[in-house]
Design a protein around this motif. Structure first.
Motif, short mmCIF file in Angstrom:
data_model
loop_
_atom_site.label_atom_id
_atom_site.label_comp_id
_atom_site.label_asym_id
_atom_site.label_seq_id
_atom_site.Cartn_x
_atom_site.Cartn_y
_atom_site.Cartn_z
N THR A 1 0.85 -1.20 0.00
CA THR A 1 0.00 0.00 0.00
C THR A 1 0.89 1.24 0.00
OG1 THR A 1 -1.68 -1.16 1.26
CG2 THR A 1 -1.80 1.24 1.24
N PRO A 2 0.61 2.18 -0.89
CA PRO A 2 1.43 3.40 -0.91
C PRO A 2 1.41 4.08 0.45
CG PRO A 2 -0.02 3.27 -2.83
CD PRO A 2 -0.42 2.18 -1.90
N LYS A 3 2.47 4.82 0.72
CA LYS A 3 2.55 5.51 2.02
C LYS A 3 1.48 6.59 2.14
CE LYS A 3 5.92 9.00 0.50
NZ LYS A 3 7.23 9.61 0.77
N GLY A 4 1.11 6.84 3.38
CA GLY A 4 0.10 7.88 3.65
C GLY A 4 0.76 9.18 4.04
N GLY A 5 0.11 9.91 4.94
CA GLY A 5 0.63 11.20 5.36
C GLY A 5 -0.15 11.73 6.54
N THR A 6 0.17 12.96 6.93
CA THR A 6 -0.50 13.57 8.09
C THR A 6 -1.28 14.82 7.71
OG1 THR A 6 1.51 14.85 8.60
CG2 THR A 6 1.25 12.70 9.66
N GLU A 7 -1.34 15.15 6.41
CA GLU A 7 -2.04 16.36 5.99
C GLU A 7 -3.55 16.24 6.21
OE1 GLU A 7 1.59 15.90 3.26
OE2 GLU A 7 0.07 14.62 4.16
N THR A 8 -4.21 17.38 6.13
CA THR A 8 -5.67 17.44 6.27
C THR A 8 -6.31 17.44 4.89
OG1 THR A 8 -5.53 18.64 8.35
CG2 THR A 8 -7.62 18.76 7.16
N ALA B 1 -4.48 5.71 6.75
CA ALA B 1 -3.19 6.07 6.20
C ALA B 1 -2.57 7.25 6.93
CB ALA B 1 -3.33 6.40 4.71
N GLY B 2 -3.22 7.75 7.98
CA GLY B 2 -2.64 8.80 8.80
C GLY B 2 -3.15 10.19 8.53
N TYR B 3 -3.99 10.38 7.49
CA TYR B 3 -4.46 11.72 7.15
C TYR B 3 -5.55 12.19 8.11
CZ TYR B 3 -2.05 11.03 2.67
OH TYR B 3 -1.10 10.83 1.72
N GLN B 4 -5.67 13.50 8.25
CA GLN B 4 -6.77 14.11 8.97
C GLN B 4 -7.88 14.40 7.94
OE1 GLN B 4 -6.58 14.53 12.35
NE2 GLN B 4 -4.61 13.47 12.11
N VAL B 5 -9.12 14.00 8.22
CA VAL B 5 -10.17 14.06 7.20
C VAL B 5 -11.33 14.93 7.68
CG1 VAL B 5 -11.75 12.72 5.78
CG2 VAL B 5 -9.54 11.76 6.42
N ILE B 6 -11.75 15.84 6.81
CA ILE B 6 -12.97 16.63 7.02
C ILE B 6 -13.91 16.26 5.87
CG2 ILE B 6 -13.97 18.93 7.26
CD1 ILE B 6 -11.18 19.94 8.02
N THR B 7 -15.18 16.00 6.14
CA THR B 7 -16.12 15.59 5.10
C THR B 7 -17.17 16.66 4.87
OG1 THR B 7 -17.54 14.42 6.67
CG2 THR B 7 -15.79 13.16 5.61
N SER C 1 -1.97 6.39 -3.80
CA SER C 1 -0.89 6.74 -4.70
C SER C 1 -1.18 8.08 -5.39
CB SER C 1 -0.68 5.64 -5.73
OG SER C 1 0.32 6.00 -6.65
N GLY C 2 -2.44 8.25 -5.86
CA GLY C 2 -2.80 9.50 -6.52
C GLY C 2 -2.72 10.70 -5.59
N ILE C 3 -3.16 10.51 -4.33
CA ILE C 3 -3.11 11.61 -3.35
C ILE C 3 -1.67 12.01 -3.09
CG2 ILE C 3 -3.51 12.14 -0.91
CD1 ILE C 3 -6.06 10.50 -1.07
N ARG C 4 -0.81 10.99 -2.88
CA ARG C 4 0.58 11.29 -2.54
C ARG C 4 1.28 12.02 -3.69
NH1 ARG C 4 1.44 12.35 2.05
NH2 ARG C 4 2.56 14.09 1.14
N LYS C 5 0.95 11.62 -4.94
CA LYS C 5 1.58 12.28 -6.09
C LYS C 5 1.21 13.75 -6.14
CE LYS C 5 1.91 8.19 -9.09
NZ LYS C 5 1.40 7.55 -10.32
N ILE C 6 -0.09 14.05 -5.87
CA ILE C 6 -0.53 15.45 -5.92
C ILE C 6 0.09 16.25 -4.79
CG2 ILE C 6 -2.54 16.95 -5.71
CD1 ILE C 6 -4.18 14.80 -7.09
N LEU C 7 0.10 15.68 -3.57
CA LEU C 7 0.62 16.43 -2.42
C LEU C 7 2.12 16.66 -2.53
CD1 LEU C 7 -1.37 14.75 0.49
CD2 LEU C 7 -1.72 17.02 -0.48
N ASP C 8 2.84 15.69 -3.14
CA ASP C 8 4.30 15.82 -3.23
C ASP C 8 4.74 16.60 -4.45
OD1 ASP C 8 4.44 14.38 -0.93
OD2 ASP C 8 4.81 12.45 -1.92
#
Length: 867
Positions: free
Chosen positions: A742-749, A770-776, A859-866
Motif C-alpha cells: 500500500t502506498p505511504k500515507g501522510g499527516t495532511e488534512t 493512512a494517517g491523514y486528517q479528514v474533514i467531510t 498513490s494519486g493523493i501522494r503524487k498530488i501532495l508531493d
C-alpha cells in the motif's frame, strides 16, 4: 491535659465573663476565641435554661460549688445538653468560678428509656431545692418544705421537738457525725460532712450536711443551722461515670477501628488492641516506636506531607499502606486530629485507622471490571445509547459515528426524536414508552434516522429497559443498516438475475427445440419441387422468422451462461483495436471514438467473439444515447480489488483484474431505470427499436467469464460501464499470495466532498487509516464554507464530480476563486476522458475512479501532495 479533656473547661470572673477555656469549648460552640472572650457565660445557655444558671450562680458563694444541667447554645443555633460543675476559687485575689461541662446527650437518651417511676424520681431529685433545718441541743426545731419533703414528713409533730437521731441510719452514724459537727463551735464556721441519712419511712439516702453554729457561747441554748443536700444522685452519677469510663476503656479496646495516640515527633504513645491486631504486633511492641517503621515508603511520604498540615488543618483523612509483622501489607483509612497544650503548642495527634484492604481489593476488581466493560462498549462496532427521561444519557463512540457527530456531547442531553426522521418519531417514542412500561415489544425494529448533517439513513434499534441511576432508562443498540440494505438489494438483484437467467435458459432450450422443428420442416418444404413459387416465398418468410428467433434464443442462452465458450489467453487491447475498425463503419461520424488503452495490460482467459459482442452491444447503446453526437471512450487498465471495495460490492472478490471501461457523454440513465438495465427484454426504446437483450447478454457473458459489471450514470452527464475480468498471471502463484504494498500515507488534512454517505465513510476510513486528517462535506456549498474557514490547514480537496445542487465542476471553479493554487482530486464513476475531462482542464490536479481502490487513491493523493 485540659485541651484533651472530653468536656468543656472554663474560668468565669466575677462579672460573669469567660476568660479561660479549652479548645473543645470552641469546637462545641462553634465560636472562635475572640468571640468567646467577648461573651458572658450566660450567653452560651439557651433562654429556657438561663434562670437555672442564674439561680445556681447566685448561691455559689454560699455553697462553694454548683452542679447543674443546661443546654449549651452553639453558634449554628443548635442546643446540646451539658452537665456543668463549678467551684468558687480565688485567682490573683479575685473570685472566679472554675468548671467543666460534660456532654450528657447519651445519658439523657438513656434516662428516657427508664421506667416511668424511675424517670419521675430523677425528675423530682433534679428539681428539689436544698433542705434546711434548725436544731437546739440536737433537737429539731424547724425545717423548710424542701427538707420536709426530703425526709418524707407530713406533719410538724413528726419531727419538731424530735432528736436529730431520727434522721440517721443508725446510732453509730449519728454519733460519728455529731463528733465532727460539734468539735469546733466557732461562730460562723461552716462544717461539712457526708452522712448516711434516713427518711421517715425508713429509707436511707446519702447526704451532705453543712452546719454553722449560731450561739456556741451558750451551751445550754446551743443552736445550729443545718443544710442537708441529697447527694444520692451525685453518687449515682459518679458511679455511672466510673462505669462509663470503664465502658469507654472497654469500648476503645473492642472497637473495630485502630486507635493511637502519637506525639509531635511521630512516636506512638498508646494503641488499642485493634491497632495491634491489624499490624500483627502486641501493644508493647508498637508503643515507643515511630509510626514510619510500620509504613511503606510511599505512605511514609504521605505521613510527612500530612505532618506539615497539622497546624493549618487540625483534622485530616488520608489512606496509608502498612507492613504487618508477617510481611503482608494492609490499607487503612486514617483520620488524624491534632492535640494542643494550654499554651497552644502542638503535643501530637489522635488517630483512628479503618482497615480498607478488602475494599481496596474490591475497588481494584471493580475498576478492572469497569475498564473491561467500558472497553467493550466503547470499542463495540455497534452504537450503544442510554435513553433516560426522554433524552440521551449516554452515547458510545460508534453511536457518535452513526449520527455523524464530533463527540458524545453533541448527543447527550438531546431529546430522543432529534435523530429520528419526522415520519418515524411517533413510532420511536411509542416503542420507548412501551419498553419503560414493561410491555412486550419486538426485540428490534427499524426507523429512519437523521444524522447531524440532516442526512437520512436506515436505523435498526434493539431497546431494553435496564436499572440505571435515576429514573428507569432504556439501553438501546443502534445500527446504521443503510449499507446493509444496499448490499441486500445487490444480493437480491444478483439472485433475481440468476433466477431470470435460469428461467431464460430453460425457456430458450425448449423454444430452440420448437424453432428447430419449424426451421427443419420449412427447409424440407423448400426442397419440394412441386411447391409453387408463391408458396415457397411464404415458406422462406417462415424460415427467416424462425432463424431470427433462433438468434434470439442464442442471446438468451448467452445471458443464462448456457452457451459454449472457447476461452483462451487473450490480449483485450488487441481485440479492441480489431473492433475499432468495425466501429468506425458502424458508429456515426458525429460521435468521436477515443481509446485509452493501458500499456502492459495483463492477459485474460476469454472468448474473443464474446468480447466483440460485449463491446459492440455497449457501443450501440452509447450510439443510441447520443443522437446529436458526443464521445465514446473505451479504456483498459490493470486494477487490484481489495477487501474494502469488495465489502460494498457483493459480486466482487479480492484479486487482480483487467478493467474494461466503456463511457459515453449521452443523456444518461436515471436511478430507477438502472435497477433493471441488465434484465432480459427490458428496454427504454420504442417498439421495433430493440429486443432488450443487449445488456442482458453482456451481463451473462461477463458472469460466464468470472467477472462482474457495474454501471454508473446520471441524467444529462452520460453513462459509464465498468467490466472487471480476472487477470491471468503468467508466473506460478505461490501458496501464500504476495501482499500488495500500500502506498505511504501522510499527516495532511484532506477535505472529502461527496453526496453519498457510504462513499464518504469508506473514503474517510481509508484516508484516516493512512494517517491523514479528514474533514467531510456532503454538498459543494458545504465544502466551500469549510474551505473558507480552514483553507490554511486543508492540503487537498477530493471532489465528487456529480452532486445535487452544486456539481463538482462548479464547486471547483468556486474553490479556485478562493485559492487559485488549491489542490483538487476529481473522483467519478464516469471516465476521466468524458465529463471529467472538463474539470481536469479547469484546474483539477488528478482523477480517481469510483468505486475507490485503496492503492490507486493513496498513490494519486501522494503524487498530488508531493508535486
Amino acid at each position: 491535659v485540659i485541651d484533651s479533656l472530653p468536656g468543656v473547661f472554663y474560668l468565669i470572673n466575677a462579672k460573669g465573663k469567660i476568660f479561660r477555656w479549652n479548645t473543645n469549648a470552641e469546637m462545641v460552640t462553634g465560636y472562635s476565641g475572640p468571640e468567646i472572650s467577648s461573651m458572658r457565660a450566660i450567653d452560651f445557655i439557651v433562654d429556657a435554661d438561663k434562670n437555672i444558671l442564674t439561680e445556681e450562680f447566685s448561691q455559689i458563694s454560699k455553697k462553694g460549688e454548683i452542679g447543674i444541667e443546661a443546654h449549651y447554645r452553639t453558634k449554628a443555633g443548635g442546643a446540646i445538653p451539658y452537665y456543668f460543675t463549678g467551684r468558687m476559687v480565688e485567682i490573683d485575689q479575685s473570685k472566679c468560678v472554675v468548671g467543666v461541662g460534660i456532654d450528657i446527650s447519651d445519658r439523657l437518651r438513656a434516662e428516657k428509656a427508664l421506667e416511668e417511676n424511675e424517670r419521675l424520681l430523677k425528675t423530682i431529685l433534679a428539681a428539689s431545692p436544698v433542705g434546711i433545718h434548725l436544731a437546739e441541743k440536737r433537737q429539731i426545731k424547724w425545717a423548710n418544705d424542701a427538707w420536709v419533703q426530703m425526709f418524707g414528713f407530713e406533719q410538724e409533730l413528726e419531727y419538731v421537738g424530735q432528736s436529730a437521731r431520727i434522721l440517721y441510719q443508725s446510732d453509730d452514724e449519728f454519733e460519728r457525725v455529731g463528733q465532727v459537727l460539734y468539735q469546733d463551735l466557732e461562730p460562723g464556721k461552716i462544717t461539712e460532712i457526708d452522712a448516711k441519712l434516713k427518711r421517715k419511712d425508713g429509707s436511707n439516702f446519702d447526704g451532705v450536711i453543712r452546719i454553722t453554729h449560731l450561739n456556741p457561747s451558750e451551751p445550754e441554748n446551743h443552736t445550729i443551722v443545718a443544710v442537708v443536700t441529697d447527694i444520692s444522685r451525685r453518687i449515682r452519677n459518679e458511679q455511672a461515670l466510673r462505669e462509663s469510663e470503664e465502658r469507654y476503656r472497654n469500648l476503645i479496646d473492642t472497637m473495630t477501628e485502630g486507635l493511637a495516640l502519637i506525639d509531635e515527633n511521630g512516636i506512638i504513645e498508646y494503641v488499642n488492641k485493634r491497632s495491634a491486631e491489624m499490624l500483627g504486633y502486641r501493644e508493647d511492641e508498637l508503643i515507643g516506636h515511630s509510626v514510619d517503621e510500620f509504613l511503606t515508603k510511599s505512605s511514609v511520604k504521605t505521613v510527612i506531607e500530612q505532618r506539615s498540615l497539622r497546624k493549618s488543618v487540625p483534622t485530616r483523612s488520608y489512606e496509608l499502606e502498612w507492613v504487618r509483622k508477617d510481611g503482608k501489607s494492609i490499607h487503612t483509612l486514617v483520620t488524624s486530629r491534632s492535640i494542643w497544650d494550654a499554651d497552644g503548642a502542638l503535643k501530637g495527634s489522635l488517630a483512628t485507622a479503618t482497615d480498607i484492604t478488602e475494599r481496596k481489593q474490591y475497588e481494584k476488581r471493580l475498576q478492572d471490571s469497569e475498564k473491561k466493560m467500558r472497553l467493550l462498549i466503547e470499542q463495540a462496532p455497534i452504537g450503544v445509547g442510554i435513553f433516560q427521561d426522554g433524552k440521551y444519557a449516554y452515547a458510545n463512540p460508534e453511536l457518535v459515528t452513526v449520527f455523524n457527530c464530533q463527540d458524545a456531547d453533541e448527543i447527550i442531553g438531546r431529546p430522543l426524536p432529534q435523530f429520528v426522521a419526522p415520519g418515524h418519531q411517533r413510532l420511536f417514542v411509542e416503542r420507548c414508552k412501551r419498553n419503560l412500561a414493561g410491555k412486550p415489544t419486538r426485540p428490534s425494529y427499524q426507523v429512519e434516522g437523521v444524522k447531524k448533517t440532516g442526512e437520512l439513513f436506515d436505523m435498526v434499534l434493539w431497546p431494553k429497559k435496564i436499572d440505571y441511576e435515576g429514573s428507569p432508562p432504556i439501553l438501546a443498540f443502534v445500527m446504521d443498516v443503510t449499507e446493509t440494505k444496499k448490499l441486500r438489494a445487490q444480493l437480491m438483484q444478483a439472485q433475481k438475475m440468476e433466477a431470470v437467467g435460469t428461467l431464460a435458459g430453460g425457456i430458450a432450450h425448449d423454444f430452440n427445440n420448437l424453432l428447430q422443428v419449424v426451421i427443419g420442416y420449412s427447409e424440407i418444404m423448400l426442397l419440394d419441387k412441386t411447391l409453387s413459387d408463391k408458396l415457397k416465398q411464404k415458406v422462406r418468410s417462415i424460415n427467416k422468422v424462425a432463424s431470427n428467433g433462433a438468434d434470439l434464443v442464442r442471446r438468451l442462452l448467452t445471458f443464462s451462461r448456457k452457451t459454449e465458450t472457447k476461452p483462451k489467453p487473450l490480449d483485450l487491447n488487441y481485440e479492441i483495436n480489431q473492433i475499432q475498425k468495425l466501429l468506425d463503419r458502424t458508429i456515426p461520424k458525429m460521435i468521436e471514438i477515443e481509446q485509452n488503452l493501458s500499456d502492459n495490460l495483463n492477459p485474460i482467459n476469454a472468448d474473443a467473439s464474446q468480447m466483440e459482442q460485449i463491446i459492440m452491444n455497449l457501443a450501440v447503446n452509447a450510439r443510441d444515447a447520443m443522437p446529436d453526437g458526443g464521445k465514446l471512450i473505451i479504456e483498459t487498465d490493470n486494477v487490484t480489488l481489495d477487501a474494502t471495495h469488495c465489502a460494498t460490492h457483493i459480486e466482487a472478490k479480492p484479486g487482480l483484474y483487467v478493467l474494461l471501461t466503456v463511457s459515453d457523454t449521452g443523456h444518461g440513465i436515471n436511478k430507477k431505470t438502472l435497477e433493471h438495465i441488465f434484465e432480459p427484454f427490458f428496454t427504454t426504446k420504442g417498439p421495433g427499436q430493440g429486443t432488450g437483450l443487449g445488456l442482458a447478454m453482456v451481463y451473462g457473458i461477463v458472469k460466464q467469464h468470472g467477472g462482474y459489471t457495474t454501471c454508473y450514470s446520471e441524467p444529462g452527464v452520460g453513462t459509464t460501464f465498468k467490466i472487471y475480468f480476472p487477470a491471468m498471471i503468467s508466473q506460478v502463484i505461490s501458496e501464500k499470495p504476495e501482499e500488495i504494498e500500500t502506498p505511504k500515507g501522510g499527516t495532511e488534512t484532506i477535505l472529502l466532498v461527496d453526496d453519498e454517505e457510504t462513499i464518504r465513510d469508506v473514503g474517510r476510513d481509508l484516508l484516516e487509516s493512512a494517517g491523514y486528517q479528514v474533514i467531510t462535506a456532503r454538498t459543494g456549498q458545504e465544502a466551500l464554507e469549510i474551505y473558507r474557514a480552514k483553507s490554511d490547514s486543508i492540503a487537498l480537496v477530493i471532489l465528487d464530480l456529480i452532486m445535487p445542487e452544486m456539481g463538482g465542476k462548479e464547486c471547483l471553479e468556486e474553490l479556485l476563486k478562493i485559492d487559485p493554487v488549491v489542490k483538487t482530486l476529481i473522483c467519478s464513476g464516469l471516465s476521466p476522458n468524458g465529463a471529467a475531462k472538463a474539470a481536469l482542464k479547469t484546474g483539477a490536479k488528478g482523477f480517481i475512479g469510483k468505486p475507490y481502490n485503496s492503492a490507486e487513491m493513496l498513490s494519486g493523493i501522494r503524487k498530488i501532495l508531493d508535486r
